[in-house]
Design a protein around this motif. Structure first.
Motif, PDB file in Angstrom:
ATOM      1  N   LYS A 148       0.828  -1.211   0.000  1.00 22.53           N
ATOM      2  CA  LYS A 148       0.000   0.000   0.000  1.00 22.53           C
ATOM      3  C   LYS A 148       0.860   1.258   0.000  1.00 22.53           C
ATOM      4  CE  LYS A 148      -3.867   0.210   0.211  1.00 22.53           C
ATOM      5  NZ  LYS A 148      -4.906   0.249  -0.837  1.00 22.53           N
ATOM      6  N   LYS A 149       1.940   1.226   0.748  1.00 23.47           N
ATOM      7  CA  LYS A 149       2.845   2.370   0.774  1.00 23.47           C
ATOM      8  C   LYS A 149       3.512   2.575  -0.592  1.00 23.47           C
ATOM      9  CE  LYS A 149       3.977   2.367   5.719  1.00 23.47           C
ATOM     10  NZ  LYS A 149       5.063   2.217   6.723  1.00 23.47           N
ATOM     11  N   LYS A 150       3.845   1.449  -1.232  1.00 23.59           N
ATOM     12  CA  LYS A 150       4.458   1.530  -2.556  1.00 23.59           C
ATOM     13  C   LYS A 150       3.461   2.100  -3.570  1.00 23.59           C
ATOM     14  CE  LYS A 150       7.073  -1.874  -3.704  1.00 23.59           C
ATOM     15  NZ  LYS A 150       7.534  -3.231  -4.148  1.00 23.59           N
ATOM     16  N   GLU A 151       2.200   1.686  -3.469  1.00 27.03           N
ATOM     17  CA  GLU A 151       1.168   2.202  -4.374  1.00 27.03           C
ATOM     18  C   GLU A 151       0.967   3.701  -4.189  1.00 27.03           C
ATOM     19  OE1 GLU A 151      -3.594   1.523  -5.406  1.00 27.03           O
ATOM     20  OE2 GLU A 151      -2.575   0.242  -3.936  1.00 27.03           O
ATOM     21  N   LEU A 152       0.950   4.136  -2.927  1.00 27.29           N
ATOM     22  CA  LEU A 152       0.803   5.568  -2.649  1.00 27.29           C
ATOM     23  C   LEU A 152       1.987   6.357  -3.187  1.00 27.29           C
ATOM     24  CD1 LEU A 152      -0.656   7.915  -1.314  1.00 27.29           C
ATOM     25  CD2 LEU A 152       0.470   7.329   0.849  1.00 27.29           C
ATOM     26  N   PHE A 153       3.180   5.783  -3.074  1.00 26.50           N
ATOM     27  CA  PHE A 153       4.378   6.450  -3.583  1.00 26.50           C
ATOM     28  C   PHE A 153       4.309   6.611  -5.106  1.00 26.50           C
ATOM     29  CE2 PHE A 153       8.589   5.910  -5.549  1.00 26.50           C
ATOM     30  CZ  PHE A 153       9.209   7.067  -5.094  1.00 26.50           C
ATOM     31  N   TYR A 154       3.931   5.532  -5.802  1.00 26.22           N
ATOM     32  CA  TYR A 154       3.830   5.590  -7.264  1.00 26.22           C
ATOM     33  C   TYR A 154       2.727   6.549  -7.710  1.00 26.22           C
ATOM     34  CZ  TYR A 154       7.029   1.631  -7.720  1.00 26.22           C
ATOM     35  OH  TYR A 154       8.136   0.826  -7.675  1.00 26.22           O
ATOM     36  N   ALA A 155       1.620   6.566  -6.957  1.00 25.92           N
ATOM     37  CA  ALA A 155       0.521   7.475  -7.286  1.00 25.92           C
ATOM     38  C   ALA A 155       0.958   8.931  -7.127  1.00 25.92           C
ATOM     39  CB  ALA A 155      -0.691   7.185  -6.394  1.00 25.92           C
ATOM     40  N   SER A 156       1.681   9.209  -6.049  1.00 27.05           N
ATOM     41  CA  SER A 156       2.185  10.562  -5.820  1.00 27.05           C
ATOM     42  C   SER A 156       3.207  10.950  -6.873  1.00 27.05           C
ATOM     43  CB  SER A 156       2.804  10.668  -4.419  1.00 27.05           C
ATOM     44  OG  SER A 156       1.879  10.310  -3.419  1.00 27.05           O
ATOM     45  N   LEU A 157       4.033   9.987  -7.254  1.00 28.93           N
ATOM     46  CA  LEU A 157       5.058  10.224  -8.265  1.00 28.93           C
ATOM     47  C   LEU A 157       4.429  10.542  -9.622  1.00 28.93           C
ATOM     48  CD1 LEU A 157       8.156  10.195  -8.701  1.00 28.93           C
ATOM     49  CD2 LEU A 157       7.930   7.796  -9.387  1.00 28.93           C
ATOM     50  N   MET A 158       3.359   9.807  -9.959  1.00 27.20           N
ATOM     51  CA  MET A 158       2.690  10.052 -11.234  1.00 27.20           C
ATOM     52  C   MET A 158       2.006  11.416 -11.236  1.00 27.20           C
ATOM     53  SD  MET A 158       0.005   7.644 -13.295  1.00 27.20           S
ATOM     54  CE  MET A 158      -0.373   8.022 -15.022  1.00 27.20           C
ATOM     55  N   PHE A 159       1.423  11.786 -10.114  1.00 26.43           N
ATOM     56  CA  PHE A 159       0.762  13.093  -9.987  1.00 26.43           C
ATOM     57  C   PHE A 159       1.778  14.216 -10.194  1.00 26.43           C
ATOM     58  CE2 PHE A 159      -1.258  16.404  -7.117  1.00 26.43           C
ATOM     59  CZ  PHE A 159      -2.229  16.755  -8.045  1.00 26.43           C
ATOM     60  N   ALA A 160       2.918  14.095  -9.514  1.00 24.92           N
ATOM     61  CA  ALA A 160       3.975  15.094  -9.657  1.00 24.92           C
ATOM     62  C   ALA A 160       4.532  15.102 -11.086  1.00 24.92           C
ATOM     63  CB  ALA A 160       5.096  14.815  -8.660  1.00 24.92           C
ATOM     64  N   GLY A 161       4.626  13.917 -11.689  1.00 26.37           N
ATOM     65  CA  GLY A 161       5.135  13.815 -13.049  1.00 26.37           C
ATOM     66  C   GLY A 161       4.228  14.514 -14.063  1.00 26.37           C
ATOM     67  N   CYS A 162       2.908  14.355 -13.897  1.00 23.84           N
ATOM     68  CA  CYS A 162       1.954  15.019 -14.799  1.00 23.84           C
ATOM     69  C   CYS A 162       2.085  16.531 -14.714  1.00 23.84           C
ATOM     70  CB  CYS A 162       0.528  14.596 -14.451  1.00 23.84           C
ATOM     71  SG  CYS A 162       0.131  12.881 -14.847  1.00 23.84           S
ATOM     72  N   LEU A 163       2.201  17.042 -13.485  1.00 30.60           N
ATOM     73  CA  LEU A 163       2.331  18.487 -13.298  1.00 30.60           C
ATOM     74  C   LEU A 163       3.670  18.981 -13.840  1.00 30.60           C
ATOM     75  CD1 LEU A 163       0.840  18.902  -9.696  1.00 30.60           C
ATOM     76  CD2 LEU A 163      -0.301  19.163 -11.904  1.00 30.60           C
ATOM     77  N   ALA A 164       4.721  18.176 -13.654  1.00 32.68           N
ATOM     78  CA  ALA A 164       6.042  18.566 -14.162  1.00 32.68           C
ATOM     79  C   ALA A 164       6.039  18.620 -15.692  1.00 32.68           C
ATOM     80  CB  ALA A 164       7.098  17.573 -13.673  1.00 32.68           C
ATOM     81  N   ILE A 165       5.391  17.639 -16.323  1.00 34.87           N
ATOM     82  CA  ILE A 165       5.291  17.633 -17.787  1.00 34.87           C
ATOM     83  C   ILE A 165       4.548  18.873 -18.278  1.00 34.87           C
ATOM     84  CG2 ILE A 165       4.215  16.459 -19.763  1.00 34.87           C
ATOM     85  CD1 ILE A 165       4.802  13.808 -18.329  1.00 34.87           C
ATOM     86  N   PHE A 166       3.477  19.255 -17.569  1.00 31.62           N
ATOM     87  CA  PHE A 166       2.714  20.449 -17.947  1.00 31.62           C
ATOM     88  C   PHE A 166       3.575  21.708 -17.846  1.00 31.62           C
ATOM     89  CE2 PHE A 166      -0.097  23.986 -16.520  1.00 31.62           C
ATOM     90  CZ  PHE A 166      -0.754  24.173 -17.731  1.00 31.62           C
ATOM     91  N   VAL A 167       4.357  21.810 -16.769  1.00 37.17           N
ATOM     92  CA  VAL A 167       5.243  22.974 -16.593  1.00 37.17           C
ATOM     93  C   VAL A 167       6.286  23.022 -17.705  1.00 37.17           C
ATOM     94  CG1 VAL A 167       6.987  24.013 -15.099  1.00 37.17           C
ATOM     95  CG2 VAL A 167       4.885  23.112 -14.100  1.00 37.17           C
ATOM     96  N   ILE A 168       6.858  21.867 -18.042  1.00 36.57           N
ATOM     97  CA  ILE A 168       7.870  21.805 -19.099  1.00 36.57           C
ATOM     98  C   ILE A 168       7.271  22.196 -20.447  1.00 36.57           C
ATOM     99  CG2 ILE A 168       9.379  20.254 -20.406  1.00 36.57           C
ATOM    100  CD1 ILE A 168       9.769  18.673 -17.788  1.00 36.57           C
ATOM    101  N   LEU A 169       6.090  21.650 -20.763  1.00 38.67           N
ATOM    102  CA  LEU A 169       5.444  21.956 -22.036  1.00 38.67           C
ATOM    103  C   LEU A 169       5.070  23.436 -22.128  1.00 38.67           C
ATOM    104  CD1 LEU A 169       3.091  18.851 -22.469  1.00 38.67           C
ATOM    105  CD2 LEU A 169       5.215  19.328 -23.688  1.00 38.67           C
ATOM    106  N   SER A 170       4.539  23.984 -21.030  1.00 37.35           N
ATOM    107  CA  SER A 170       4.152  25.395 -21.014  1.00 37.35           C
ATOM    108  C   SER A 170       5.374  26.295 -21.145  1.00 37.35           C
ATOM    109  CB  SER A 170       3.401  25.713 -19.708  1.00 37.35           C
ATOM    110  OG  SER A 170       2.246  24.917 -19.582  1.00 37.35           O
ATOM    111  N   SER A 171       6.452  25.937 -20.451  1.00 37.96           N
ATOM    112  CA  SER A 171       7.683  26.724 -20.536  1.00 37.96           C
ATOM    113  C   SER A 171       8.263  26.685 -21.943  1.00 37.96           C
ATOM    114  CB  SER A 171       8.716  26.196 -19.530  1.00 37.96           C
ATOM    115  OG  SER A 171       8.209  26.252 -18.208  1.00 37.96           O
ATOM    116  N   THR A 172       8.202  25.511 -22.566  1.00 37.61           N
ATOM    117  CA  THR A 172       8.693  25.383 -23.938  1.00 37.61           C
ATOM    118  C   THR A 172       7.850  26.216 -24.892  1.00 37.61           C
ATOM    119  OG1 THR A 172       9.423  23.120 -23.448  1.00 37.61           O
ATOM    120  CG2 THR A 172       9.259  23.750 -25.775  1.00 37.61           C
ATOM    121  N   ALA A 173       6.532  26.207 -24.672  1.00 38.50           N
ATOM    122  CA  ALA A 173       5.637  27.011 -25.511  1.00 38.50           C
ATOM    123  C   ALA A 173       5.942  28.499 -25.354  1.00 38.50           C
ATOM    124  CB  ALA A 173       4.186  26.728 -25.132  1.00 38.50           C
ATOM    125  N   ALA A 174       6.167  28.941 -24.115  1.00 40.61           N
ATOM    126  CA  ALA A 174       6.502  30.346 -23.874  1.00 40.61           C
ATOM    127  C   ALA A 174       7.830  30.712 -24.527  1.00 40.61           C
ATOM    128  CB  ALA A 174       6.558  30.608 -22.372  1.00 40.61           C
TER     129      ALA A 174
END
Length: 307
Positions: A148-174
């Motif tokens: 369960k702890k591993k699942e929570l870690f991966y879920a948190s990691l994916m959430f952070a990864g999605c937001l990081a990808i959005f920041v990278i894409l937006s920065s590249t667009a700018a």
């Protein structure tokens, strides 16, 4: 230099506005009442569709049974579509509110297309936040506390990864906007790549559900009424996006969603009818067996009484 594509006025020189750019900033053209009403309805309706799921998690105080990969892919797809729409409509819609003297109402009306694209990532962002907030750490079935702890870690990691990808894409667009300019083919290609990526993610996101439904030979916990509501909603979004001049890379993910929802509705309907028929046949067989047993018992009682 002179931005000829959008008809800007620079250094006293007036450039011509091309006919293929009906959404220029030079004049505000109000949409019809029907078009405006439809745009507002889709924005409100799209967000309202998420609210029952929010209340369900909060009421049960758990997000058990939800798949973080599906939510994460939905969030990422929404963010990619938003980047696509914002880049392709930056000068013709968004910057009009900054460069031109539009009222707040005119600005909001002009950007209904972009506002509509914001609903999906915002909805999934709140849903993912609630998933993490109410994540159940109690092991079930063959799971351990470590699992369960591993699942929570991966879920948190994916959430952070999605937001990081959005920041990278937006920065590249700018970066593209302030270096090569909004009219550059590079920026258009970049926006369309984001749109195609969103379509692929939507396709991947729904395929496991189609497979699961086929394997179970039934809808399971999948809500058929929910799909029946979402399907026409997706088609209305496509209609509105096309009528507002959006490119296929912007409304394409909604078309894929509608097609896969239609497939699921057909599959669930067929499997539900088959199960009802099977249940009806089994019930009739049981009734016949009960009648035979009852008839046999009555004959036995008659024979005993005659003796």
């Amino acid at each position: 230099g002179i931005n000829a594509e959008y008809g800007t006025i620079m250094d006293g020189n007036v450039t011509s506005t091309p006919t293929d750019n009906p959404f220029g900033c030079d004049a505000f053209v109000r949409d019809s009442a029907l078009q405006l009403g439809l745009g507002i309805f889709l924005i409100i309706g799209s967000f309202v569709a998420y609210i029952p799921q929010y209340f369900s998690i909060i009421r049960l105080k758990t997000s058990e049974g939800m798949n973080y990969i599906t939510i994460g892919l939905g969030l990422l797809s929404g963010l990619l579509t938003l980047v696509n729409g914002a880049m392709l409509n930056w000068e013709s819609r968004i910057m009009c509110c900054h460069n031109r003297k539009l009222t707040l109402g005119q600005c909001l009306e002009r950007n209904l297309l972009i506002e509509q694209l914001c609903i999906s990532p915002v909805g999934y962002f709140i849903l993912y936040s609630l998933f993490l907030l109410y994540f159940s750490k109690i092991p079930k079935d063959n799971q351990t506390l470590k699992d369960k702890k591993k699942e929570l870690f991966y879920a948190s990691l994916m959430f952070a990864g999605c937001l990081a990808i959005f920041v990278i894409l937006s920065s590249t667009a700018a970066l593209l906007y302030y270096t090569v300019g909004v009219t550059s083919h590079n920026m258009g290609h970049y926006a369309r790549v984001c749109g195609f990526a969103s379509s692929i993610i939507v396709l991947i996101m729904w395929c496991p559900q189609i497979y699961t439904t086929y394997k179970l030979k039934g809808p399971g916990s999948l809500s058929i009424p929910m799909l029946c509501i979402q399907l026409p909603g997706s088609l209305l979004v496509v209609y509105f996006q096309i009528s507002e001049g959006a490119e296929i890379t912007t409304w394409g993910p909604y078309v894929i969603t509608a097609i896969e929802q239609f497939i699921l509705i057909i599959m669930c309907t067929i499997f539900t009818i088959q199960r009802r028929r099977q249940t009806s046949v089994i019930q009739k067989r049981r009734e016949e067996e009960d009648r035979r047993l009852l008839h046999g018992k009555n004959n036995s009682d008659v024979i005993q009484n005659s003796q």
